[in-house]
Write a protein that holds these residues in place. Structure first.
Motif, PDB file in Angstrom:
ATOM      1  N   THR A  64       8.568   6.171   0.865  1.00 12.18           N
ATOM      2  CA  THR A  64       7.850   6.393  -0.379  1.00 12.18           C
ATOM      3  C   THR A  64       6.364   6.146  -0.149  1.00 12.18           C
ATOM      4  O   THR A  64       5.991   5.361   0.720  1.00 12.18           O
ATOM      5  N   PRO A  65       5.499   6.824  -0.899  1.00 14.24           N
ATOM      6  CA  PRO A  65       4.054   6.654  -0.689  1.00 14.24           C
ATOM      7  C   PRO A  65       3.664   5.185  -0.735  1.00 14.24           C
ATOM      8  O   PRO A  65       4.198   4.406  -1.525  1.00 14.24           O
ATOM      9  N   SER A  66       2.737   4.840   0.127  1.00 10.40           N
ATOM     10  CA  SER A  66       2.302   3.446   0.193  1.00 10.40           C
ATOM     11  C   SER A  66       1.702   3.023  -1.140  1.00 10.40           C
ATOM     12  O   SER A  66       0.826   3.710  -1.677  1.00 10.40           O
ATOM     13  N   PRO A  67       2.157   1.904  -1.703  1.00 10.96           N
ATOM     14  CA  PRO A  67       1.584   1.454  -2.975  1.00 10.96           C
ATOM     15  C   PRO A  67       0.156   0.971  -2.781  1.00 10.96           C
ATOM     16  O   PRO A  67      -0.245   0.574  -1.684  1.00 10.96           O
ATOM     17  N   THR A  68      -0.602   1.003  -3.847  1.00 10.78           N
ATOM     18  CA  THR A  68      -1.941   0.430  -3.791  1.00 10.78           C
ATOM     19  C   THR A  68      -1.833  -1.090  -3.799  1.00 10.78           C
ATOM     20  O   THR A  68      -0.775  -1.656  -4.095  1.00 10.78           O
ATOM     21  N   TYR A  73       0.655  -5.919  -5.874  1.00 11.10           N
ATOM     22  CA  TYR A  73       0.511  -7.246  -6.471  1.00 11.10           C
ATOM     23  C   TYR A  73       1.351  -7.367  -7.742  1.00 11.10           C
ATOM     24  O   TYR A  73       1.954  -8.406  -8.003  1.00 11.10           O
ATOM     25  N   ARG A  74       1.405  -6.298  -8.529  1.00 14.41           N
ATOM     26  CA  ARG A  74       2.250  -6.333  -9.725  1.00 14.41           C
ATOM     27  C   ARG A  74       3.720  -6.525  -9.353  1.00 14.41           C
ATOM     28  O   ARG A  74       4.490  -7.117 -10.116  1.00 14.41           O
ATOM     29  N   THR A  75       4.107  -6.027  -8.180  1.00 17.11           N
ATOM     30  CA  THR A  75       5.490  -6.177  -7.727  1.00 17.11           C
ATOM     31  C   THR A  75       5.802  -7.615  -7.336  1.00 17.11           C
ATOM     32  O   THR A  75       6.865  -8.147  -7.670  1.00 17.11           O
ATOM     33  N   ILE A  76       4.877  -8.256  -6.619  1.00 15.96           N
ATOM     34  CA  ILE A  76       5.170  -9.601  -6.109  1.00 15.96           C
ATOM     35  C   ILE A  76       4.748 -10.704  -7.076  1.00 15.96           C
ATOM     36  O   ILE A  76       5.147 -11.860  -6.895  1.00 15.96           O
ATOM     37  N   ALA A 106      -7.498  -0.390  -5.807  1.00 16.84           N
ATOM     38  CA  ALA A 106      -7.134   1.030  -5.717  1.00 16.84           C
ATOM     39  C   ALA A 106      -6.832   1.477  -4.292  1.00 16.84           C
ATOM     40  O   ALA A 106      -6.439   2.627  -4.072  1.00 16.84           O
ATOM     41  N   THR A 107      -6.973   0.591  -3.323  1.00 14.13           N
ATOM     42  CA  THR A 107      -6.759   0.954  -1.917  1.00 14.13           C
ATOM     43  C   THR A 107      -5.270   0.952  -1.585  1.00 14.13           C
ATOM     44  O   THR A 107      -4.589  -0.053  -1.814  1.00 14.13           O
ATOM     45  N   PRO A 108      -4.717   2.055  -1.045  1.00  7.28           N
ATOM     46  CA  PRO A 108      -3.319   2.032  -0.593  1.00  7.28           C
ATOM     47  C   PRO A 108      -3.151   1.006   0.525  1.00  7.28           C
ATOM     48  O   PRO A 108      -4.049   0.824   1.352  1.00  7.28           O
ATOM     49  N   LEU A 109      -2.005   0.360   0.559  1.00  3.54           N
ATOM     50  CA  LEU A 109      -1.783  -0.677   1.567  1.00  3.54           C
ATOM     51  C   LEU A 109      -1.954  -0.135   2.982  1.00  3.54           C
ATOM     52  O   LEU A 109      -2.518  -0.810   3.848  1.00  3.54           O
ATOM     53  N   ASP A 110      -1.456   1.085   3.225  1.00  3.04           N
ATOM     54  CA  ASP A 110      -1.548   1.607   4.590  1.00  3.04           C
ATOM     55  C   ASP A 110      -2.968   2.030   4.966  1.00  3.04           C
ATOM     56  O   ASP A 110      -3.231   2.378   6.118  1.00  3.04           O
ATOM     57  N   LYS A 111      -3.885   2.011   4.012  1.00  4.67           N
ATOM     58  CA  LYS A 111      -5.293   2.303   4.291  1.00  4.67           C
ATOM     59  C   LYS A 111      -6.142   1.030   4.328  1.00  4.67           C
ATOM     60  O   LYS A 111      -7.359   1.097   4.518  1.00  4.67           O
ATOM     61  N   LEU A 112      -5.498  -0.102   4.138  1.00  8.59           N
ATOM     62  CA  LEU A 112      -6.231  -1.373   4.116  1.00  8.59           C
ATOM     63  C   LEU A 112      -6.394  -1.860   5.558  1.00  8.59           C
ATOM     64  O   LEU A 112      -5.597  -2.638   6.070  1.00  8.59           O
ATOM     65  N   THR A 113      -7.437  -1.393   6.196  1.00  9.16           N
ATOM     66  CA  THR A 113      -7.677  -1.727   7.595  1.00  9.16           C
ATOM     67  C   THR A 113      -8.373  -3.078   7.717  1.00  9.16           C
ATOM     68  O   THR A 113      -8.884  -3.630   6.735  1.00  9.16           O
TER      69      THR A 113
END
Length: 418
Positions: A64-68, A73-76, A106-113
């Protein structure tokens, strides 16, 4: 190295997650049976040395697309709220709302370098710190300051904890918020303004409390000023913590969010009791025992300082109070402490400044920083010296006078020709 089978909560799909030589990959399967079979095949390939994680990534169906960052954070957040200590959760939640989500939400997790996180740390270091003065007039005069080093570190700790969870769930291969200390170790350090009462003000404050608010509130005020306990520690104090024979308070916990929890440093400590406070605590316990015996009760409540209790209503009429609960220190501050300051004719301070008063007066009276550290329950003597060092009389002068020298030399009389 590891191969695990997990069912994703969001869509109910089964995934096989692989961690191999520091790299991660995931494969979506149609059901649990297929996932278990695929996982077994992967484990065999790893044992034979034929496994290629790059090949697995190439053939894997995209998850599934990487969450922002905000969505994750809303999930955890509910998990943290139910599992973390209340104070830790409140701090993490505030750091996310005030600092992390406005910048990284607004940054997707997989783009958080890692570079993106480093840029975020640099941004934090440039943010203005919240002004701490008690009044608007004093805040207007307070100079602008950047976020303190500890504040930056705490924000990164919250982000790092969230990203650790993302790694555990297979949403990230590695945590980009690890080992960032070098980026903020040179940030400025800001301590709360230390604004203690003077010895004369302490006497006036105690006298006003006794005269206008009664003996019970006087003992609370005396405890705050003569022990340096934090307000939660005062509320959490129980009779079993009072060692009358050895003249000690054994600080085991604090009252927080309706329950007794560990102290701020998670360590118990012993605090010496002054003769005056010892006598008042003995008298308070005796009065309470007599009061409860009159009610036909053989035991008194565990807390030393009791809340007046919520009014119990029956058919629109007050019929009593719910007693036995620890004193609500926020309520006591508004109901007694600040009004006592006004009655005493002293400037209002924060309730926490009674703690600063205890430490500063001890140091000005010549007690060692090590003794004050132990009484206050500081994590290290560095904290004591950083916050209260300027209250040590002649500390700097005494230090330079210890430098080696030949002593005071007599003035030499010069003669003609010299």
């Amino acid at each position: 190295m590891g191969v695990t089978v997990r069912r994703q909560q969001r869509d109910g799909a089964w995934y096989v997650h692989v961690v191999h030589r520091g790299e991660r990959a995931a494969q979506k399967c149609k059901d649990q049976a297929e996932a278990e079979a695929f996982a077994a095949a992967l484990r065999g390939a790893i044992l034979l040395g034929t496994f290629d994680i790059a090949e697995l990534r190439a053939r894997s169906e995209p998850a599934t697309p990487s969450p922002t960052v905000e969505d994750f954070y809303r999930t955890i957040r509910p998990l943290w709220e139910g599992s973390l200590a209340s104070k830790t959760f409140t701090k993490y939640d505030g750091d996310f709302r005030n600092h992390i989500l406005p910048d990284l939400g607004a940054t997707p997790l997989d783009k958080l370098t890692r570079d993106r996180v480093k840029d975020f740390v640099v941004t934090l270091r440039q943010k203005p710190a919240r002004k701490r003065a008690a009044t608007e007039a004093r805040r207007a005069k307070e100079p602008e300051r950047k976020l303190a080093r500890d504040s930056v570190r705490n924000v990164i700790a919250a982000l790092r904890a969230a990203l650790n969870e993302a790694v555990e769930r297979g949403l990230l291969r590695e945590n980009p918020a690890l080992r960032l200390g070098k980026l903020y170790k040179e940030a400025g350090q800001i301590h709360d303004e230390v604004d203690p009462f003077t010895a004369e003000e302490v006497k006036r404050l105690l006298a006003a409390t006794l005269e206008h608010f009664g003996r019970a509130n006087y003992v609370v005020m005396l405890t705050a000023l003569h022990t340096g306990l934090r307000s939660g520690e005062i509320a959490g104090l129980e009779w079993s913590d009072v060692d009358f024979a050895n003249r000690l308070l054994i600080v085991r916990g604090q009252w927080q969010d309706g329950r007794r929890v560990r102290t701020k440093t998670r360590k118990r400590r012993q605090v010496d009791i002054s003769d005056v406070l010892l006598a008042e605590l003995q008298a308070l316990k005796k009065r309470r025992q007599e009061e409860y015996l009159k009610r036909g009760k053989s035991e008194i409540p565990a807390p030393v300082f009791l809340s007046p209790g919520l009014i119990i209503w029956d058919d629109g009429k007050p019929v009593g109070r719910c007693e036995g609960k620890p004193l609500d220190m926020d309520n006591w501050r508004n109901r007694v402490y600040w009004k006592a300051c006004d009655r005493a004719g002293v400037r209002r301070r924060r309730l926490h400044d009674t703690r600063h008063t205890f430490a500063s007066i001890l140091l000005m009276n010549g007690e060692s920083p090590a003794y004050v550290r132990d009484q206050m329950g500081h994590s290290s003597i560095k904290v004591t010296v950083d916050v209260y060092g300027h209250f040590i009389p002649g500390a700097n002068r005494a230090a330079v006078n210890k430098l080696p020298s030949l002593g005071a030399l007599k003035a030499k009389t010069t003669t003609a020709g010299e």
